[in-house]
Structure formats: structure tokens, C-alpha cells
Design a protein around this motif. Structure first.
Motif, PDB file in Angstrom:
ATOM      1  N   LEU A 127       0.941  -1.200  -0.061  1.00 58.28           N
ATOM      2  CA  LEU A 127       0.008   0.183  -0.192  1.00 58.28           C
ATOM      3  C   LEU A 127       0.714   1.287  -0.064  1.00 58.28           C
ATOM      4  O   LEU A 127       1.886   1.064   0.341  1.00 58.28           O
ATOM      5  CB  LEU A 127      -0.897   0.043   1.273  1.00 58.28           C
ATOM      6  CG  LEU A 127      -1.879  -1.113   1.369  1.00 58.28           C
ATOM      7  CD1 LEU A 127      -2.576  -0.946   2.441  1.00 58.28           C
ATOM      8  CD2 LEU A 127      -3.041  -0.951   0.169  1.00 58.28           C
ATOM      9  N   PRO A 131      -2.740   5.351   2.544  1.00 56.30           N
ATOM     10  CA  PRO A 131      -4.009   4.006   2.723  1.00 56.30           C
ATOM     11  C   PRO A 131      -3.297   2.895   3.810  1.00 56.30           C
ATOM     12  O   PRO A 131      -4.064   2.379   4.550  1.00 56.30           O
ATOM     13  CB  PRO A 131      -3.980   3.464   1.376  1.00 56.30           C
ATOM     14  CG  PRO A 131      -3.621   4.480   0.325  1.00 56.30           C
ATOM     15  CD  PRO A 131      -2.665   5.453   1.055  1.00 56.30           C
ATOM     16  N   ARG A 132      -1.956   2.874   3.842  1.00 56.50           N
ATOM     17  CA  ARG A 132      -1.236   2.161   4.780  1.00 56.50           C
ATOM     18  C   ARG A 132      -1.616   2.626   6.251  1.00 56.50           C
ATOM     19  O   ARG A 132      -2.234   1.532   7.207  1.00 56.50           O
ATOM     20  CB  ARG A 132       0.064   1.815   4.462  1.00 56.50           C
ATOM     21  CG  ARG A 132       0.764   0.920   5.565  1.00 56.50           C
ATOM     22  CD  ARG A 132       2.270   1.126   5.445  1.00 56.50           C
ATOM     23  NE  ARG A 132       2.814   0.599   4.091  1.00 56.50           N
ATOM     24  CZ  ARG A 132       3.706   1.422   3.344  1.00 56.50           C
ATOM     25  NH1 ARG A 132       3.918   2.601   3.951  1.00 56.50           N
ATOM     26  NH2 ARG A 132       3.639   0.939   2.062  1.00 56.50           N
ATOM     27  N   ASN A 134      -4.048   4.558   7.155  1.00 51.56           N
ATOM     28  CA  ASN A 134      -5.545   4.533   7.504  1.00 51.56           C
ATOM     29  C   ASN A 134      -5.962   3.125   7.953  1.00 51.56           C
ATOM     30  O   ASN A 134      -6.576   2.929   8.570  1.00 51.56           O
ATOM     31  CB  ASN A 134      -6.088   5.112   6.276  1.00 51.56           C
ATOM     32  CG  ASN A 134      -6.039   6.410   6.052  1.00 51.56           C
ATOM     33  OD1 ASN A 134      -5.800   7.301   6.889  1.00 51.56           O
ATOM     34  ND2 ASN A 134      -6.374   7.142   4.885  1.00 51.56           N
ATOM     35  N   ALA A 135      -5.495   2.340   7.018  1.00 50.32           N
ATOM     36  CA  ALA A 135      -5.867   0.781   7.187  1.00 50.32           C
ATOM     37  C   ALA A 135      -5.449   0.223   8.635  1.00 50.32           C
ATOM     38  O   ALA A 135      -6.396  -0.363   9.274  1.00 50.32           O
ATOM     39  CB  ALA A 135      -5.006   0.012   6.060  1.00 50.32           C
TER      40      ALA A 135
END
Length: 251
Positions: A127, A131-132, A134-135
Motif C-alpha cells: 500500500l 492508505p497503509r 489509514n488501514a
């Protein structure tokens, strides 16, 4: 803590640590007893040095050089105990931090070897940064143990994380799952950082409290005083030793 501020000593070195440790409360206070004692003893020792300097100045049998040596001797004596107490407090904190770190991280590291863990880390590594994060944040907030432990139980680079960011997320996971232990760990780290940061201030405060002797000469240009030499206690002791050598009785 003293009722009134001692203006001879920096406010940073006054007793009381609650204001500098965000997680200081009834839960963490028992873990910080030695820290509080070390700070309190250091403050009292500095007061003692200032008092000794004022007392030496009133002694008619002591010239300024003898006063300087007397105060420095007193400072060395009282600070020896303080430095030992300070060092022990830091050692105890570091030992307790390492122990609690191990206790908190052991189950996370153990679960990181479960099936799918390597696939999850590979997915996160692929990612982009936004996004990394956030995940991983979502996994922590929702209590997704499978995802969070897979990422946080392995080496940071396996999931594409920087070590500092990995440590922050790991702390957040502990805070969410075991809030009391996480708070205690944070408080001890804050206390250790405070003692390490204050140490340089403390040693400088001791040097300033003991003082020195400054020799000035008038400027030939405008008559203003010019500092030409600073005499420290060590320099006085050396001169005394050299002087006494002249009185040695030949064998």
C-alpha cells in the motif's frame, strides 16, 4: 514541595514532577517514587550549596579563594549522594520499562506468527503511505486483532513502516487493548526522559551555584573592565598543592 519558589534555583529544577509527566496520576504514582525522591533531593542539595556559599562569605577567616574551595568541597559531598540516587532512579525506570515492554509485546509478537500474518504484512507493504496508515489505524480502532498483530508483531519494514511510526502504532494498540499498562509504560518513559533531560541542567546549576573567581583589568581604550581570567576551584587546589610542595621537608 516548597511553599515558595527559591529564586536562586531554576524553576525546572524545583520539586514536583506531575506537571512534566502527562500520565502522572494515582495509577502511575507508585512507579515514580524514586523519580520524585531524586528530584526532591537534588533541589535540597542545590539549596544547601547556595546556603553554604552565603555562609562562607560571612566567614572572616576565609578569603575568596578559600571560600570557593570550601563551597566546592561541600557541593561535591552533597551531590555525590544526589547523583547516585538520580542514576538509580533512571536504572530502575529503564528496567521496569523493558520488563513491561516485553510483557505487552509478547502476545502481539506471538500472534504475528499465525497463519495469514505474512500475507497481511505483504498486503500492507504494497500500500501507499496514506492508505497503509489509514488501514492500520482502522484495525486498531475496531479491535481487529488479526490485522493489527500481524503488522505490529513483525519487523516494521515487513509492512512498509518506519520504526518510529511502527512504535507509535504499537503504543496505540496497547493503549486500546490494555490501557492501564500502556499508561504506566508511557509514564515511566516520560519520567526517564525527564531525568535524562534535567541531568545536564542539574550539573550546570551546581557549577553555577559553586561559582568561580573572575579577574578583570581595565581597558586601555575606554577604562571598561575586561575579563582576563576565570579561576575555578580546581585551579585553586592546584595552586595550593604546588605551594605546599615548597614546604616539603627533605628526606
Amino acid at each position: 514541595m516548597a511553599d515558595e519558589m527559591d529564586t536562586r534555583i531554576s524553576p525546572t529544577l524545583h520539586p514536583g514532577i506531575a506537571g512534566e509527566i502527562a500520565d502522572y496520576d494515582d495509577d502511575t504514582r507508585p512507579l515514580l517514587g524514586q523519580t520524585e525522591t531524586a528530584v526532591d533531593e537534588a533541589f535540597k542539595a542545590l539549596q544547601s550549596i547556595h546556603d553554604a556559599k552565603a555562609g562562607a562569605a560571612k566567614n572572616p577567616t576565609l578569603n575568596e579563594y578559600a571560600q570557593l574551595v570550601a563551597v566546592d568541597t561541600h557541593a561535591t559531598k552533597v551531590m555525590s549522594k544526589v547523583y547516585s540516587s538520580w542514576s538509580r532512579a533512571v536504572d530502575v525506570l529503564n528496567a521496569n520499562i523493558a520488563k513491561m515492554d516485553k510483557e505487552l509485546n509478547a502476545p502481539v509478537e506471538q500472534r504475528a506468527t499465525a497463519s495469514m500474518a505474512s500475507e497481511i504484512r505483504a498486503y500492507f507493504r504494497g500500500l501507499k503511505d496514506g492508505p497503509r496508515m489509514n488501514a492500520l489505524r482502522k484495525a486498531i480502532e475496531t479491535g481487529d486483532e488479526v490485522t493489527a498483530t500481524a503488522v505490529l508483531g513483525g519487523r516494521p519494514y515487513l509492512s512498509g513502516l518506519e520504526p518510529e511510526l511502527h512504535a507509535e502504532f504499537l503504543h496505540d494498540w496497547h493503549k486500546a487493548q490494555r490501557p492501564l499498562e500502556a499508561k504506566k509504560l508511557a509514564a515511566m518513559r516520560q519520567a526517564a526522559d525527564m531525568l535524562n533531560n534535567r541531568y545536564k541542567l542539574l550539573t550546570r546549576a551546581v557549577t553555577e551555584a559553586v561559582g568561580d573567581i573572575k579577574i578583570y583589568e581595565e581597558s586601555k581604550v575606554n577604562g571598561a573592565p575586561i575579563l582576563v581570567r576565570t579561576i575555578t576551584p580546581e585551579m585553586v587546589r592546584k595552586q595550593v598543592k604546588e605551594s605546599n610542595a615548597a614546604f616539603a621537608v627533605p628526606v
